[in-house]
Enzyme design. Structure first.
Site, PDB file in Angstrom:
ATOM      1  N   ASP A 131       0.871  -1.168   0.000  1.00 33.91           N
ATOM      2  CA  ASP A 131       0.000   0.000   0.000  1.00 33.91           C
ATOM      3  C   ASP A 131       0.916   1.227   0.000  1.00 33.91           C
ATOM      4  OD1 ASP A 131      -2.300   1.558   0.155  1.00 33.91           O
ATOM      5  OD2 ASP A 131      -2.228   1.604   2.338  1.00 33.91           O
TER       6      ASP A 131
ATOM      7  N   ASN B 149      -7.781  -0.501   4.658  1.00 33.75           N
ATOM      8  CA  ASN B 149      -8.532  -0.962   3.488  1.00 33.75           C
ATOM      9  C   ASN B 149      -7.919  -2.216   2.860  1.00 33.75           C
ATOM     10  OD1 ASN B 149     -10.349   1.219   3.556  1.00 33.75           O
ATOM     11  ND2 ASN B 149      -8.826   2.534   2.581  1.00 33.75           N
TER      12      ASN B 149
END
Length: 1171
Positions: free
Chosen positions: A489, A869
């Site tokens: 990420d 997420n």
């Protein structure tokens, strides 16, 4: 019949299974009982270990509808078998969502009462018209028979009804009455996540019935019959200690999990019964459809529920590992809009998670309107909730699919076969062959093998814990040693978690102003731009401190404004029902007359009327506000620049918008766009509360851009360079802008400066046109050709495109493009992920799909994210690493307590060390078994054997000491390009083992023959002659002593040879002990001869092993013509194909179209390139 009666349950889900029906057969049961008695219970054990055999041995096949027993097999790669008893429950109906009258019945199953979780309160009486409901329970999940689909299905909750958002408000907001609640409880049971802690007796029985301990029991009995009492007792003591340790660990884990779940599992809740009537009840009584009132002081959610009135501030760290509070708003009701049900969609906990309160999360506080309660409709209960599914994944984990574990069993069978052949020649009678065959099997499978195999993982887990990496799945540590691709990420992982405000660039009348550094300037305080920054956020005050998303916090602090939340008493005295308002500090206001200062300050108080939370799918958020003293309201919008611009009037968006945005994103800035709209005067407060966000977020006026700087973490470039040198691919998966992500990828070294980046821009089918992909470069490509090596490394260490002069390239795509390619270009998808480096604007589920796609081409994938997420991708990857502050996150197998990606190479290094340790230990244990087998076989030929204490000394003083010290080696200090093998059945490893077996056999036979040729042995003692004539086993003799000494040193030799250090582990030096047991005195000359034999053995073994390490792979490749074979891994095969494809990669400014094939049932696509 088999195909007709085969049902699929949980179709399309991760736990999809095939279901077959069986009926108990009495004559088969009798035969199995007799067989079990005749085999001394062994048949019962075999059927206990093999559910499939048990069902087929005791039952006959029948239709699923009429079955008594369900036999299930998972459809994944593990093909696991499960058995479940089908029960019958009496209930007033078969559909839990039927609105029955007052008749309800106490369910009964197979003529015996249910447990409390299955039954209604005892005061409900049975009804003669009750219906039979068939069900079975597997892994804490109930499967009910559905006549309409003729199959079993899982009742999850209200989502089974496929209800729309408007129907949640219209049909489920009134709650359930008592009878409806009790009726539904028949099917859904009590709302509890019941983690039962098994009694020690049950755990003991389950542990003792493990195949390994049954084998140990068999071995002990056999050794006792052969008069090896001391050795047998020692093994019994070891087994008891092992069982006790295992029971303690398992019991402790169950107790910890039970305590974690039970801490807030039962709370008192307020249940809404309609017409403003409420009652207090226990949370265990809740069923889907109940409406609960969320208290103002917060609570721990006992179920999954969707908000239908009010707002909640929730801490979801239990689920996501992210401790930033999240604002949950009530579910939109499209039917309340004047225009009807436009935009009405099916409710889903995943799609509408911003409106859903999940079980186990902590509601910190609520916001509500005067006279109204904060209400939520219960959607799922028990193990169907988000928390329940996490607990189920811990209670019933999927087995770890790793080649090492699959090969281990095959390897053991091979050892038994080899050992059985070795000694048969020396035996005469059938009885001897049978007894000694069993004996040799117990020697070949060493008692300490399970402990030895797990020792390396346990030590690796301890070392990881010291560097702040915790694991809830230790078996995955070995898999980490095989990782060859890691997804990262961006925000909070590669870059700093917090964003720094770089500046703003306002726009007016369709033109950009010059960029400005600060937003808290006095000249800007009354502008719409600053008002948007001050109001368009999800911040709240918790205990007097501003809390919320870090980006929102940074943006709001840049304005210098003040946020004030009104109390319940204050809102009760005003017609205006704004619960939060913001205002600039007095020092920022324009300098008016002192007498007007108060009025001017009051006029700049802006109340937030309604908030539309940020949505990852929509990539935007908005608020409706009203300035104090004005009647009309305003709407402010912020989000991704491309999205915001598409919702604005064209004339308000500057013509150079794309150029300015591209300029910022190329520099790696995080850019957010703002917009404003003056709402109609007829839009009142109550109408706003019932308006869909689509009606607000349109025809906006573009306000400008906020430019935020997301700095790289200092350690990021170094870590990525280490991974690159180790030939481990790195991929960025982010929700940020494409060009920003590419810029960050270049800055951190993920994309080299000379490499080209090809953006795949895919568009779905529209107006009869096929889906297409447009290819273009992210920036101007370098004109010079760079000679580089492709980073697709083959199993033998060679590059696919080795020595091929070509330009290195990377693919980049957005989440929308990824979705189109996944749907319409399946054949192209695998080729793209082979070189895909940047995936931007990716939704959480798309991150999971990407990991699955990478795994489908045989990559070993690691995923590193901040846990917010990335939960799905973290759980799906072979090794998911959450950079969370929580020490034990259930969202991923590994959790780092320090938010730094330095944990990734640390984990891979320790994984490689643990994997190599497993190989070393397994090879050593195999050689130990074979060496001992050879010694025993040679001694059998002269009617001798090793003594009781000799066996004890070898197993305890030598083997255990070596095994546990062999596992102490820590990881090598740096990552290397070479990767360890993934399985035991590999050419170099088998070649190494076989050569060492031959060497040990050769030197043992040499010692055996030489000792018999010595002059001192030509005069055989009287006792030895008597022993040979009477075939009495004689332990104390010189052959025994010789083979004992030689074999003892051989154990040490192979331990030193196999315990390799660099490049995966630190070097180790083993200690050795030896004491004489059952030995006789041998001449000094023979002692010298034994030393020479041992030294010769050592030199030959070391020479051969080093030769295998240096030249073994190349020799085997040459002998097997390996270069002509197709690579095992799919990604290597694709890389070879693409390396000779002249049309790959696609040319810049070209288009690839997907054309459906002539057959309508065929889902494949023809790909046509259009320049």
């Amino acid at each position: 019949m088999d195909k007709e009666d085969l049902k699929i349950v949980n179709k399309g889900l991760e736990d999809e299974m095939e279901l077959s029906g069986y009926r108990l057969c009495r004559w088969k049961l009798v035969l199995v009982g007799l067989g079990g008695l005749c085999t001394g219970g062994f048949l019962f054990l075999l059927l206990y270990w093999m559910p499939e055999w048990c069902v087929k041995a005791t039952c006959t096949r029948t239709t699923v509808r009429d079955a008594d027993v369900a036999l299930l097999r998972s459809t994944d790669e593990f093909k696991r078998w499960f058995r479940a008893r089908i029960r019958i429950m009496l209930a007033p109906g078969k559909d839990p969502y039927d609105n029955l009258a007052s008749q309800t019945a106490s369910p009964q199953a197979n003529d015996h009462a249910h447990n409390p979780s299955d039954s209604a309160p005892g005061k409900i009486t049975s009804n003669p018209e009750d219906q039979h409901v068939r069900y079975f329970t597997l892994h804490s999940t109930k499967f009910f028979w559905n006549d309409s689909i003729q199959n079993f299905e899982v009742l999850k909750g209200l989502e089974d009804l496929s209800m729309t958002c408007s129907s949640v408000h219209s049909k489920h907001s009134a709650g359930l009455n008592k009878n409806q609640q009790e009726y539904r409880r028949f099917f859904f049971g009590l709302n509890e996540i019941d983690v039962k802690v098994p009694s020690l007796f049950k755990l003991l029985i389950k542990e003792v019935l493990n195949p390994f301990y049954i084998f140990q029991l068999f071995s002990v009995i056999l050794w006792c019959t052969d008069e090896y009492y001391y050795y047998a007792m020692a093994i019994v003591v070891m087994s008891v200690i092992s069982i006790a340790t295992s029971l303690y660990t398992i019991k402790k884990q169950y107790v910890m999990l039970h305590d974690m779940v039970a801490a807030h599992s039962t709370v008192r809740v307020t249940v809404y019964r309609g017409e403003n009537e409420t009652e207090e009840a226990l949370s265990t009584d809740l069923v889907p459809g109940d409406v609960i009132v969320i208290p103002s002081n917060g609570t721990v959610m006992p179920c999954d529920a969707v908000l239908i009135c009010g707002t909640c501030i929730v801490n979801e760290s239990m689920l996501t590992g992210e401790s930033v509070p999240v604002t949950k708003t009530d579910l939109p009701n499209p039917q309340r809009d004047k225009k009807g049900g436009d935009g009405d969609e099916i409710y889903s906990t995943e799609e509408h998670k911003r409106h859903t309160l999940f079980c186990g999360t902590n509601v910190i506080q609520t916001r509500y309107y005067t006279g109204e309660m904060v209400k939520a409709v219960v959607v799922r209960t028990g193990f169907s909730t988000a928390k329940g599914q996490l607990i189920r994944s811990i209670l019933y984990p999927k087995p770890t699919d790793f080649k090492l574990y699959r090969d281990a069993y095959l390897f053991l069978l091979c050892l038994v076969a080899v050992a059985s052949v070795v000694f048969v020649y020396s035996l005469e009678t059938v009885k001897e062959i049978i007894v000694k065959s069993l004996d040799i099997i117990t020697i070949t499978v060493p008692p300490a093998l399970p402990a030895a195999m797990t020792a390396g993982i346990v030590y690796a887990q301890r070392r990881l814990k010291k560097v702040g990496i915790f694991s809830i799945s230790p078996q995955r540590i070995n898999i980490c040693g095989q990782l060859n691709l890691v997804c990262f990420d961006k925000t909070g992982t590669l870059t700093e978690d917090g964003l720094d405000m770089w500046g703003i660039q306002r726009a007016e009348d369709g033109r950009f102003h010059h960029s400005e550094e600060k937003a808290d300037d006095k000249s800007l305080v009354t502008t719409k731009f600053v008002s948007c920054m001050a109001t368009c956020h999800s911040l709240t005050k918790i205990e007097g401190q501003l809390s919320g998303d870090p980006l929102d916090l940074k943006m709001f602090e840049a304005t210098g404004w003040i946020l004030v939340e009104a109390t319940e008493e204050e809102t009760a005295h005003h017609d205006r029902i704004e619960l939060t308002y913001v205002k600039p500090p007095n020092q920022l206001l324009p300098p008016p007359e002192l007498s007007e200062l108060y009025e001017l300050s009051a006029s700049y108080m802006i109340g937030i009327v309604r908030q539309f939370s940020f949505s990852s799918a929509l990539q935007r958020m908005s608020v409706v506000v009203r300035q104090i003293g004005e009647r009309r309201m305003d709407a402010y919008l912020k989000g991704a620049p491309e999205v915001v611009a598409s919702l604005c009037k064209k004339e308000t968006v500057p013509e150079d918008f794309a150029e300015v945005l591209e300029d910022y994103t190329k520099q790696g800035f995080r850019v957010i766009a703002l917009a404003h709209r003056r709402l109609e005067s007829k839009l009142t407060f109550h109408k706003v509360q019932n308006t869909n966000r689509d009606q607000i977020e349109k025809n906006m006026d573009f306000l400008g851009l906020i430019i935020m700087q997301n700095k790289l973490k200092t350690e990021t470039p170094g870590v990525l360079e280490d991974l690159r040198r180790a030939n481990i691919r790195t991929v960025m998966v982010t929700g940020d802008n494409m060009l920003t992500a590419i810029s960050v990828a270049r800055d951190c070294g993920m994309i080299q400066p000379q490499d080209r980046v090809i953006i795949a821009d895919a568009l779905p089918p529209k107006d009869g046109q096929a889906a297409k992909i447009t290819w273009h470069y992210a920036d101007k490509p370098n004109t010079c050709n760079i000679s580089t090596h492709a980073h697709i490394i083959m199993e033998d260490g060679h590059s696919v495109d080795e020595m091929k002069t070509q330009e290195q390239y990377h693919f980049a795509m957005s989440g929308k493009s990824f979705a189109v390619i996944t749907e319409h270009f399946q054949d192209l998808l695998q080729k793209l992920v082979l070189r895909g480096t940047v995936f931007a604007r990716m939704a959480p589920d798309q991150k999971t799909q990407l990991v699955e796609t990478l795994e489908s081409v045989d990559y070993f994938v690691g995923m590193c994210g901040d846990g917010a997420n990335d939960c799905g991708a973290l759980k799906r990857a072979h090794a998911g690493i959450s950079l969370s502050e929580l020490e034990a996150s259930v969202a991923s197998p590994f959790t780092s307590t320090t938010p730094s990606i330095t944990c990734v190479p640390n984990l891979i290094r320790e994984g490689r060390a643990a994997l190599i340790t497993s190989f070393c230990v397994f090879k050593f244990m195999a050689l130990y078994s074979i060496i001992q087998c050879l010694s025993v076989a040679l001694l059998y030929s002269i009617r001798s054997n090793l003594g009781d204490f000799q066996f004890l000394f070898i197993d305890m003083a030598i083997i255990l000491l070596i095994v546990f010290t062999m596992s102490l080696n820590s990881a090598w200090k740096e990552l290397v390009a070479q990767r360890p093998p993934s399985g035991l059945v590999s050419g170099p490893l088998l070649f190494s083992v076989l050569t060492q077996i031959l060497i040990c056999l050769g030197f043992q036979i040499m010692a055996f023959l030489l000792i018999q040729e010595l002059d001192c042995l030509h005069i055989v003692s009287y006792l030895t002659l008597i022993a040979l004539k009477k075939k009495i086993k004689r332990i104390m003799n010189r052959v025994n002593t010789t083979l004992f000494f030689v074999s003892s040193f051989q154990y040490l030799i192979v331990a030193i040879i196999f315990s390799k250090g660099k490049p995966f582990r630190q070097p180790s030096y083993k200690n050795c002990k030896d004491e004489p047991f059952s030995l006789v005195c041998v001449p000094l000359s023979w002692r010298v001869s034994m030393v020479l034999i041992v030294l010769g053995n050592t030199l030959v073994s070391v020479f051969i092993e080093e030769g295998i390490d240096m030249f073994g792979t190349k020799c085997l490749s040459w002998l097997c013509c390996r270069q002509k074979k197709v690579p095992k891994a799919r990604y290597m095969h694709l890389a070879q194909e693409l390396s000779v494809d002249p049309d790959w990669p696609p040319k810049p400014k070209s288009t690839t179209e997907a054309k459906p094939t002539p057959h309508p049932d065929d889902c494949s696509y023809q790909i046509e390139a259009v320049s």
